[in-house]
Write a protein that holds these residues in place. Structure first.
Motif, PDB file in Angstrom:
ATOM      1  N   SER A  89       0.855  -1.199   0.000  1.00 50.80           N
ATOM      2  CA  SER A  89       0.000   0.000   0.000  1.00 50.80           C
ATOM      3  C   SER A  89       0.880   1.234   0.000  1.00 50.80           C
ATOM      4  CB  SER A  89      -0.921  -0.011   1.229  1.00 50.80           C
ATOM      5  OG  SER A  89      -0.158   0.041   2.412  1.00 50.80           O
ATOM      6  N   ARG A  90       0.429   2.292  -0.704  1.00 53.81           N
ATOM      7  CA  ARG A  90       1.208   3.516  -0.815  1.00 53.81           C
ATOM      8  C   ARG A  90       0.727   4.485   0.252  1.00 53.81           C
ATOM      9  NH1 ARG A  90       1.374   6.171  -6.584  1.00 53.81           N
ATOM     10  NH2 ARG A  90      -0.763   6.752  -6.012  1.00 53.81           N
ATOM     11  N   ASP A  91       1.636   4.931   1.099  1.00 55.36           N
ATOM     12  CA  ASP A  91       1.286   5.840   2.186  1.00 55.36           C
ATOM     13  C   ASP A  91       1.392   7.295   1.754  1.00 55.36           C
ATOM     14  OD1 ASP A  91       1.038   3.571   3.753  1.00 55.36           O
ATOM     15  OD2 ASP A  91       3.074   3.712   4.553  1.00 55.36           O
ATOM     16  N   SER A  92       2.322   7.582   0.855  1.00 55.23           N
ATOM     17  CA  SER A  92       2.518   8.956   0.334  1.00 55.23           C
ATOM     18  C   SER A  92       3.112   8.835  -1.048  1.00 55.23           C
ATOM     19  CB  SER A  92       3.425   9.760   1.283  1.00 55.23           C
ATOM     20  OG  SER A  92       4.711   9.185   1.314  1.00 55.23           O
ATOM     21  N   GLU A  93       3.560   9.986  -1.575  1.00 54.77           N
ATOM     22  CA  GLU A  93       4.078   9.973  -2.932  1.00 54.77           C
ATOM     23  C   GLU A  93       5.328   9.116  -3.055  1.00 54.77           C
ATOM     24  OE1 GLU A  93       3.096  12.432  -1.215  1.00 54.77           O
ATOM     25  OE2 GLU A  93       1.550  13.482  -2.353  1.00 54.77           O
ATOM     26  N   SER A  94       6.134   8.937  -1.925  1.00 55.22           N
ATOM     27  CA  SER A  94       7.393   8.178  -2.034  1.00 55.22           C
ATOM     28  C   SER A  94       7.485   7.036  -1.023  1.00 55.22           C
ATOM     29  CB  SER A  94       8.584   9.122  -1.845  1.00 55.22           C
ATOM     30  OG  SER A  94       8.529   9.739  -0.563  1.00 55.22           O
ATOM     31  N   ASN A  95       6.408   6.733  -0.295  1.00 51.28           N
ATOM     32  CA  ASN A  95       6.429   5.665   0.705  1.00 51.28           C
ATOM     33  C   ASN A  95       5.425   4.589   0.351  1.00 51.28           C
ATOM     34  OD1 ASN A  95       8.209   7.267   2.081  1.00 51.28           O
ATOM     35  ND2 ASN A  95       6.736   7.930   3.642  1.00 51.28           N
ATOM     36  N   ILE A  96       5.816   3.319   0.643  1.00 54.39           N
ATOM     37  CA  ILE A  96       4.885   2.210   0.535  1.00 54.39           C
ATOM     38  C   ILE A  96       5.032   1.342   1.783  1.00 54.39           C
ATOM     39  CG2 ILE A  96       4.910   2.176  -2.001  1.00 54.39           C
ATOM     40  CD1 ILE A  96       6.767  -0.239  -1.829  1.00 54.39           C
ATOM     41  N   THR A  97       3.967   0.629   2.195  1.00 57.03           N
ATOM     42  CA  THR A  97       3.989  -0.290   3.336  1.00 57.03           C
ATOM     43  C   THR A  97       3.740  -1.699   2.830  1.00 57.03           C
ATOM     44  OG1 THR A  97       3.226   1.384   4.895  1.00 57.03           O
ATOM     45  CG2 THR A  97       2.928  -0.930   5.530  1.00 57.03           C
ATOM     46  N   PRO A 128      13.034  -9.242  12.326  1.00 57.09           N
ATOM     47  CA  PRO A 128      12.758 -10.342  13.268  1.00 57.09           C
ATOM     48  C   PRO A 128      11.472 -11.070  12.901  1.00 57.09           C
ATOM     49  CG  PRO A 128      13.286  -8.302  14.426  1.00 57.09           C
ATOM     50  CD  PRO A 128      13.104  -7.925  13.004  1.00 57.09           C
ATOM     51  N   SER A 129      11.352 -12.300  13.399  1.00 55.16           N
ATOM     52  CA  SER A 129      10.169 -13.104  13.079  1.00 55.16           C
ATOM     53  C   SER A 129       8.907 -12.535  13.708  1.00 55.16           C
ATOM     54  CB  SER A 129      10.379 -14.550  13.554  1.00 55.16           C
ATOM     55  OG  SER A 129      10.590 -14.573  14.964  1.00 55.16           O
ATOM     56  N   SER A 130       9.080 -11.627  14.666  1.00 56.07           N
ATOM     57  CA  SER A 130       7.894 -11.028  15.292  1.00 56.07           C
ATOM     58  C   SER A 130       7.259  -9.930  14.427  1.00 56.07           C
ATOM     59  CB  SER A 130       8.296 -10.445  16.660  1.00 56.07           C
ATOM     60  OG  SER A 130       9.324  -9.457  16.503  1.00 56.07           O
ATOM     61  N   GLU A 131       7.966  -9.437  13.393  1.00 58.34           N
ATOM     62  CA  GLU A 131       7.441  -8.368  12.519  1.00 58.34           C
ATOM     63  C   GLU A 131       6.562  -8.969  11.413  1.00 58.34           C
ATOM     64  OE1 GLU A 131       7.762  -5.271  13.030  1.00 58.34           O
ATOM     65  OE2 GLU A 131       9.222  -5.321  14.672  1.00 58.34           O
ATOM     66  N   ASP A 132       5.527  -8.201  11.011  1.00 58.85           N
ATOM     67  CA  ASP A 132       4.675  -8.641   9.903  1.00 58.85           C
ATOM     68  C   ASP A 132       4.412  -7.521   8.886  1.00 58.85           C
ATOM     69  OD1 ASP A 132       3.087  -7.004  11.397  1.00 58.85           O
ATOM     70  OD2 ASP A 132       1.459  -8.452  11.695  1.00 58.85           O
ATOM     71  N   HIS A 133       5.205  -6.399   8.966  1.00 56.13           N
ATOM     72  CA  HIS A 133       5.069  -5.329   7.956  1.00 56.13           C
ATOM     73  C   HIS A 133       6.342  -4.489   7.959  1.00 56.13           C
ATOM     74  CE1 HIS A 133       3.906  -3.270  11.667  1.00 56.13           C
ATOM     75  NE2 HIS A 133       4.244  -2.123  11.049  1.00 56.13           N
ATOM     76  N   LEU A 134       6.511  -3.674   6.902  1.00 54.46           N
ATOM     77  CA  LEU A 134       7.669  -2.801   6.747  1.00 54.46           C
ATOM     78  C   LEU A 134       7.270  -1.619   5.864  1.00 54.46           C
ATOM     79  CD1 LEU A 134      10.729  -2.223   7.084  1.00 54.46           C
ATOM     80  CD2 LEU A 134      11.057  -3.497   4.940  1.00 54.46           C
ATOM     81  N   THR A 135       7.653  -0.399   6.252  1.00 56.63           N
ATOM     82  CA  THR A 135       7.415   0.813   5.453  1.00 56.63           C
ATOM     83  C   THR A 135       8.708   1.188   4.751  1.00 56.63           C
ATOM     84  OG1 THR A 135       5.709   1.611   6.962  1.00 56.63           O
ATOM     85  CG2 THR A 135       6.747   3.238   5.530  1.00 56.63           C
ATOM     86  N   ILE A 136       8.613   1.292   3.412  1.00 61.71           N
ATOM     87  CA  ILE A 136       9.779   1.642   2.590  1.00 61.71           C
ATOM     88  C   ILE A 136       9.571   3.074   2.101  1.00 61.71           C
ATOM     89  CG2 ILE A 136      11.172   1.035   0.592  1.00 61.71           C
ATOM     90  CD1 ILE A 136       9.977  -1.759   0.772  1.00 61.71           C
ATOM     91  N   LEU A 164      14.823   4.051   5.820  1.00 64.15           N
ATOM     92  CA  LEU A 164      13.548   3.358   5.901  1.00 64.15           C
ATOM     93  C   LEU A 164      12.932   3.643   7.263  1.00 64.15           C
ATOM     94  CD1 LEU A 164      14.670  -0.087   4.473  1.00 64.15           C
ATOM     95  CD2 LEU A 164      13.729   1.854   3.207  1.00 64.15           C
ATOM     96  N   VAL A 165      11.665   3.850   7.279  1.00 66.45           N
ATOM     97  CA  VAL A 165      10.940   4.055   8.523  1.00 66.45           C
ATOM     98  C   VAL A 165       9.944   2.934   8.674  1.00 66.45           C
ATOM     99  CG1 VAL A 165       9.477   5.587   9.869  1.00 66.45           C
ATOM    100  CG2 VAL A 165      11.211   6.542   8.348  1.00 66.45           C
ATOM    101  N   GLY A 166      10.095   2.106   9.698  1.00 67.61           N
ATOM    102  CA  GLY A 166       9.208   0.960   9.916  1.00 67.61           C
ATOM    103  C   GLY A 166       8.046   1.325  10.804  1.00 67.61           C
ATOM    104  N   THR A 167       7.189   0.342  10.997  1.00 65.95           N
ATOM    105  CA  THR A 167       5.987   0.574  11.793  1.00 65.95           C
ATOM    106  C   THR A 167       6.299   0.769  13.260  1.00 65.95           C
ATOM    107  OG1 THR A 167       5.702  -1.770  12.062  1.00 65.95           O
ATOM    108  CG2 THR A 167       4.575  -0.751  10.210  1.00 65.95           C
TER     109      THR A 167
END
Length: 712
Positions: free
Chosen positions: A605-613, A648-656, A702-705
């Motif tokens: 999903s796109r959060d802004s013009e240059s970020n996606i999650t 880590p295995s505990s994560e389930d998302h990443l913001t690029i 990169l800014v993660g959740t």
């Protein structure tokens, strides 16, 4: 030299000889004075002053020419007219006539004194003295001994005597020396009473040599006390005499004298060692009265005798028999000793059964007795003893058995223990007439076997049985009068003979289920009652068990956690004992293997013009196989410029963030397993429009959740 002696000697000579004699005497006198003055400080080999030694020894010694040295000197000196010379010249003069010369190293300082020290000492030939003779003890007391001896026949070299004494075993040795001028006797004091000593007397010579010792054995004197506690016991044809050693000086007792007889004037005596304080006197007249006395024998005297009176025992009763016996009653009678019915005071009659004895006394006129209320089939011993004035005869004894009865049935029949091929059977003896049991007959019967055995005990081990078998057991008591009724029991052999299961394996598995199978024990599998299947998770600690019947050698385990290592145990269980557990490690793996997907529902999903999650979900919730996730992205126009991040295995998302506009990105997500392997990669694409870029952002940030800043 005394001048008066010289004058007397001179006047006794004829007139014509006086002048020459006086001259010689003066020369002799001058030589003697010089020698006394010159050599008195010299010592010979024995340590004595040489001047003193010469008085007793020189005249017996010979010079090198074989003459007596003293006579030689007198003759040599008196033959020369040298009276006017000084003493030192006279010394040289006398020395020049001594045949033996001084040693070479002494020639410059050679004098007669030195020469005499060397020559006379070497000429001394005192050998070891002889031994004393006739060594004897002349008196003794409680603490001393006096000894006497005669000196050796040759006392020329005798210097002194050495007197030594010690215990007979050689310990506690002491010595004294005694001059030859003293008497040839000595008193040795401080000795222990009644103790043996060895006394040695040795001759000691002037040179220190000793003779062989003369020795004698002696002891200090003391009369021991009287014995005490003199007792007698008259049994049968003999009297046993016992006593206690004297309370005073018991160690002084050398022997004991024991005497006995019908009167003090008619006695027999014997002597025995002091270590023995008993005597058995035999061959006495039955019912005779005797006086027994004991006294201590010592040195030099003996104690007074201690006496006591004793009566010899009568002869034993005769002809003991049992005129009537049944299963519970015994009657016994006997005859009095021949010609001694008046001598007997009473009879003692004893009955012994099973180790227990009961006795009763009867008058001498009663020679019969009876015993009612006895047990059947029992052995009894009857003893009869005749007594008179504390003396008892020897025992007359006979055995008798009560009559037989049929035994009752054995009780409390039970299995003491059972094994796979044996049973130990145990029971109690019959309540009634158990004494009549001679043996037990034990019989057993199963599906394939039947047999009997004899036992003299109240148990029997039955062997050669089949495992897990059911058997009918019977026990019968057998006696001389017949057999009892039968005691009955049904028993089974134990189930511990089967061995462990084998070939435990996993037939199938998924993320939460395992299906395992095994083979039954190869030995006695028919004794298996059930199988117990248990499991435990090594990482989670969860555990559980399930039971399978003996006919099913497999089990399905459900409700497990994916990717967890489990240990599965299978145990074969019996009625009384189980097999050992057989273990197998296994891991639930589901489809989570290399090149297979481990994640699902990947979305961008796109959060802004240059970020996606980027968002994803594990294939199975709670999977423990995943160590981490790899997230990679790249521009399709520049595939070589790929960027990746491990989460880590505990994560389930990443913001690029910091993506370039006007291009399309490909995002890839995969799982890294605990084994180090990587699951199948899941890909998605997303375009980034040009209008989405409003400013420059470093694409490596990169800014993660979770709000952290990471750098590629």
């Amino acid at each position: 030299m005394n001048p008066g002696i010289l004058a007397q000697y001179r006047d006794a000579l004829p007139t014509e000889e006086r002048a020459a004699t006086v001259e010689k005497m003066l020369i002799h006198f001058a030589a003697v004075l010089y020698l006394v003055d010159a050599v008195s400080s010299q010592t010979n080999c024995s340590g004595k002053h040489l001047a003193v030694y010469l008085v007793g020894v020189v005249s017996s010694q010979t010079s090198c020419s074989g003459k007596s040295l003293a006579l030689y000197l007198v003759g040599a000196v008196s033959s020369k007219k040298q009276t006017a010379q000084q003493p030192n010249k006279l010394l040289r003069y006398v020395s020049s006539f001594v045949p033996c010369r001084c040693s070479e190293q002494q020639e410059t300082n050679c004098s007669l004194a030195v020469y005499l020290v060397g020559v006379v000492s070497s000429q001394t030939n005192c050998s070891a003295p002889e031994s004393v003779s006739r060594l004897q003890v002349i008196s003794t007391s409680t603490s001393s001994v006096a000894v006497q001896w005669e000196p050796p026949s040759n006392t020329d070299c005798l210097e002194e005597y050495q007197v030594c004494w010690s215990l007979a075993d050689g310990t506690q040795s002491n010595c004294i020396t005694q001059s030859i001028d003293d008497n040839t006797t000595t008193d040795i004091t401080g000795l222990d009473p009644c103790t043996n000593y060895v006394v040695n007397v040795t001759s000691v010579g002037s040179s220190g040599d000793t003779s062989p010792p003369a020795n004698i054995t002696t002891s200090s004197d003391m009369t021991p006390g009287k014995v005490s506690s003199l007792e007698t016991q008259s049994v049968g044809p003999s009297v046993l005499v016992t006593w206690t050693p004297p309370s005073e000086l018991s160690w002084c007792v050398a022997q004991y004298e024991i005497c006995w007889g019908s009167s003090p004037d008619d006695q027999n005596c014997t002597v025995q060692e002091s270590s023995v304080t008993t005597l058995n006197i035999t061959e006495l007249t039955p019912c005779g009265e005797y006086v027994v006395g004991v006294r201590s024998l010592g040195q030099p005297g003996n104690s007074s005798q201690v006496n006591t009176n004793v009566t010899a025992a009568p002869k034993p009763a005769r002809n003991l028999n049992f005129p009537f016996v049944n299963s519970t009653f015994i009657e016994a009678d006997w005859e009095a000793p021949a010609d001694q019915s008046d001598c007997i005071d009473y009879y003692q009659v004893c009955l012994t059964v099973s180790g227990e004895t009961a006795c009763a006394n009867q008058t001498r006129d009663s020679t019969t007795t009876s015993y009612p209320e006895l047990r059947p089939c029992t052995s009894h011993s009857v003893d009869v003893i005749a007594w008179t004035e504390g003396a008892r005869s020897s025992v007359i004894s006979e055995q008798v058995n009560t009559n037989n009865e049929v035994p009752d049935v054995p009780t409390d029949l039970h299995v003491n223990y059972a094994e796979v091929d044996k049973v130990n059977l145990e029971w109690h003896a019959p309540v009634a007439n158990h004494e009549c049991v001679e043996r037990y007959v034990v019989c057993w019967k199963g599906e394939q076997t039947e047999s009997c055995d004899n036992s003299t005990d109240i148990q029997d081990l039955i062997t050669g049985l089949s495992p897990c078998g059911e058997y009918s057991l019977n026990v019968t008591a057998v006696g001389a009068a017949g057999s009892s009724e039968t005691s009955h029991l049904v028993a089974r052999t134990r189930t511990q003979a089967f061995n462990d299961i084998s070939n435990l394996e996993v037939k199938s598995s998924n993320s939460t289920t395992l299906e395992v199978e095994w083979e039954a024990p190869t030995n006695n599998s028919e004794c298996v009652q059930e199988y117990k299947v248990c499991w435990i998770g090594q990482e989670t600690g969860e555990e559980g068990c399930t039971i399978q019947t003996r006919d099913i050698a497999k089990a399905t385990i459900t409700g497990l956690i994916s990717c967890v290592n489990y240990t599965v145990n299978v145990t074969a269980g019996g009625v009384l004992k189980n097999s050992n557990a057989v273990s197998m490690p296994v891991m639930t793996n589901s489809t989570l293997v290399q090149d297979k997907p481990a994640i699902q529902n990947l979305s961008l999903s796109r959060d802004s013009e240059s970020n996606i999650t980027v968002t994803w979900h594990p294939l199975v919730e709670g999977m423990m196989c995943v160590r981490s996730y790899n997230v990679c992205w790249e521009q399709q126009s520049q595939p070589e410029d790929i960027q990746c991040l491990e989460l880590p295995s505990s994560e389930d998302h990443l913001t690029i963030s910091g993506l370039h506009s006007g291009t399309t990105y490909t995002v890839e997500v995969s799982a890294v397993l605990v084994t180090g392997e990587t699951s199948e990669i899941i890909r998605e694409e997303i375009p980034i429009s040009a209008s989405a870029i409003y400013g420059f952002r470093d694409p490596s940030v990169l800014v993660g959740t979770e709000g952290y800043i990471g750098r590629l």
